[in-house]
Design an enzyme around this catalytic site. Structure first.
Site, short mmCIF file in Angstrom:
data_model
loop_
_atom_site.label_atom_id
_atom_site.label_comp_id
_atom_site.label_asym_id
_atom_site.label_seq_id
_atom_site.Cartn_x
_atom_site.Cartn_y
_atom_site.Cartn_z
N THR A 58 -2.12 9.39 2.59
CA THR A 58 -2.63 8.09 3.01
C THR A 58 -2.81 8.13 4.53
O THR A 58 -3.84 8.57 5.02
CB THR A 58 -1.69 6.95 2.57
OG1 THR A 58 -0.36 7.22 3.00
CG2 THR A 58 -1.73 6.78 1.05
N LYS B 75 3.87 13.56 0.48
CA LYS B 75 3.10 12.71 1.37
C LYS B 75 4.04 11.70 1.99
O LYS B 75 5.03 11.28 1.39
CB LYS B 75 1.94 12.04 0.65
CG LYS B 75 2.30 11.03 -0.43
CD LYS B 75 2.65 9.64 0.03
CE LYS B 75 1.61 9.08 0.98
NZ LYS B 75 2.10 7.75 1.53
N THR C 134 12.31 9.65 -0.71
CA THR C 134 11.49 8.88 0.19
C THR C 134 10.06 9.35 0.00
O THR C 134 9.84 10.53 -0.19
CB THR C 134 11.92 9.09 1.66
OG1 THR C 134 13.32 8.88 1.76
CG2 THR C 134 11.23 8.11 2.58
N GLU D 124 3.80 8.64 11.71
CA GLU D 124 2.72 7.89 12.34
C GLU D 124 2.96 7.73 13.84
O GLU D 124 3.94 7.13 14.27
CB GLU D 124 2.61 6.52 11.68
CG GLU D 124 2.11 6.60 10.25
CD GLU D 124 2.22 5.29 9.49
OE1 GLU D 124 1.61 5.22 8.41
OE2 GLU D 124 2.90 4.37 9.97
N ASN E 241 -0.43 0.97 12.19
CA ASN E 241 0.02 -0.02 11.23
C ASN E 241 -0.65 -1.37 11.42
O ASN E 241 -0.79 -2.14 10.47
CB ASN E 241 1.54 -0.15 11.30
CG ASN E 241 2.22 1.02 10.62
OD1 ASN E 241 2.34 1.06 9.41
ND2 ASN E 241 2.62 2.02 11.41
#
Length: 412
Positions: free
Chosen positions: A159, A185, A196, A283, A407
């Site tokens: 993603t 992922k 997780t 991220e 985000n």
């Protein structure tokens, strides 16, 4: 155990990885959310394969998690069905029906019962799963199942990941060479509360179901349950371990046997490398950070301190800035909830640099030495509590501007 060189995330094309006998895969574009990329994965497991899995403990667990847990309690799976771009979470009864419908569509084409399909989803929460697009893509995927499709599989489940994550090894068991290969992922909404993110690991060793479950539980504790990016536990977390038996070794039934020890070492190694790859790819992250707690009264205490440091936005932003603001680490230790903590016994290191001793700044510490450690791409924060023999280690990362941007723009 002998192991191949691990496949470095993001560099899948030219490095060695190993197919797993009894597993075939196919990835394709169903147009679930993304355009111009694969977002659907089918994994076919040979008859007789064993499967163990752990799932999120989030009370709002996604529909595919609920369905997968139910199906796994009814039959050993023949297929895993994974989609990216839509989490099918927060979707109520329709979400459950959509997950079941997806399983039924694959089962009809794969000539098996719907209970022999485990569904997994990742992506945006609160949107209904486009079952028609998934069903339409399945015939083509089943027509090109291939044991060599692991790299494509690793990309299809991404993603916000920047790079695919694929790890592969071989190990010797009962005089035979067995393979173990895994994909995962995850880059955000990462905080352990079972496993997780999504991870799928397969070996061609023969392993009894109960032993396989114990092996996965132990490996997850040391790997996926020892990382955090942002303190958020997903609604869709799952980790699956498959053993096909295609290697031909006598089935491992004894959790105390030498063969089990070899298997556990191989599974541990793959899980740890996948978990580390997730944190490296977090991220917006620019640094990989290990928080090592020593001298705790028990493991729970050590983990509490480690996670308090690893979750602290102030610590994480200091790491991003390469700022040796050791007061933030000291404050995190102090608020971790350790009863009767004697601050005079605490020692804190940045790498090999002692920064806190005897309740305050270490006499020989210099800002220049601390800054040099904080400028490194990989940083060790080591805290000794002086209370007992227990220890714990957690992997985390820094918190950058890009984490906020990624985000903030996730659904746009």
């Amino acid at each position: 155990m002998t192991a191949s060189d691990p496949v470095v995330p993001g560099q899948l094309r030219d490095l060695v990885w190993h197919p797993v006998g009894g597993v075939r895969l196919a990835a394709g574009a169903a147009g679930i959310r993304y355009q111009g990329r694969d977002d659907l994965l089918v994994m076919e497991l040979a008859p007789g394969s064993r499967c163990a899995a752990v799932f999120t403990r989030n009370a709002f667990c996604a529909a595919p998690v609920r369905v997968a847990k139910t199906h796994l309690g009814q039959a050993m799976p023949r297929y895993l069905l994974i989609n990216a771009g839509n989490a099918n979470a927060g979707t109520g009864r329709r979400g459950l029906a959509d997950a079941e419908s997806s399983c039924a569509a694959l089962a009809a084409l794969g000539d098996c019962a719907a209970e022999e399909v485990l569904p997994f989803s990742t992506g945006v929460i609160g949107e209904h799963l486009p079952v028609d697009r998934i069903a339409a893509a399945l015939p083509e995927l089943l027509g090109r199942l291939d044991a060599s499709a692991w790299p494509a599989a690793a990309r299809a489940i991404m993603t916000t990941d920047r790079v695919p994550k694929l790890i592969s090894r071989t190990f010797q068991i009962d005089g035979r060479t067995a393979s173990i290969t895994g994909i995962a992922k995850g880059a955000g909404m990462i905080c352990p509360n079972m496993a997780t993110m999504l991870a799928f690991i397969a070996t061609d060793a023969a392993v009894a179901p109960g032993v396989l479950e114990a092996c996965l539980g132990s490996a997850v504790t040391r790997s996926f349950n020892a990382i955090t990016v942002d303190g958020d536990t997903s609604t869709n977390d799952a980790c699956v371990l498959v053993a096909t038996g295609a290697c031909g070794n006598p089935e491992i039934r004894d959790g105390a046997s030498p063969e089990y020890g070899v298997l556990q070492s191989a599974v541990d190694a793959v899980c740890v490398e996948l978990a580390t790859a997730i944190v490296r790819d977090a991220e917006g992250a620019t640094k990989l950070v290990t928080v090592q707690i020593e001298g705790a009264a028990d493991v729970d205490e050590a983990r509490a301190v480690a996670y308090t440091i690893a979750h602290s936005p102030l610590v994480k932003t200091a790491l991003f800035a390469s700022d040796p603001n050791w007061g933030r680490i000291l404050a995190a230790v102090g608020r971790a909830g350790v009863r009767d903590l004697d601050i005079d016994r605490i020692r804190i290191h940045l790498g090999e640099v002692l920064i806190v001793d005897d309740g305050g700044r270490a006499p020989d510490y210099t800002e220049e030495a601390g800054a040099a450690v904080m400028a490194e791409p990989e940083i060790l924060i080591r805290v000794s509590l002086g209370r007992g023999p227990a220890e714990a280690r957690v992997l985390t990362c820094d918190l950058s501007y890009d984490y906020v941007r990624i985000n903030a723009e996730y659904r746009s």
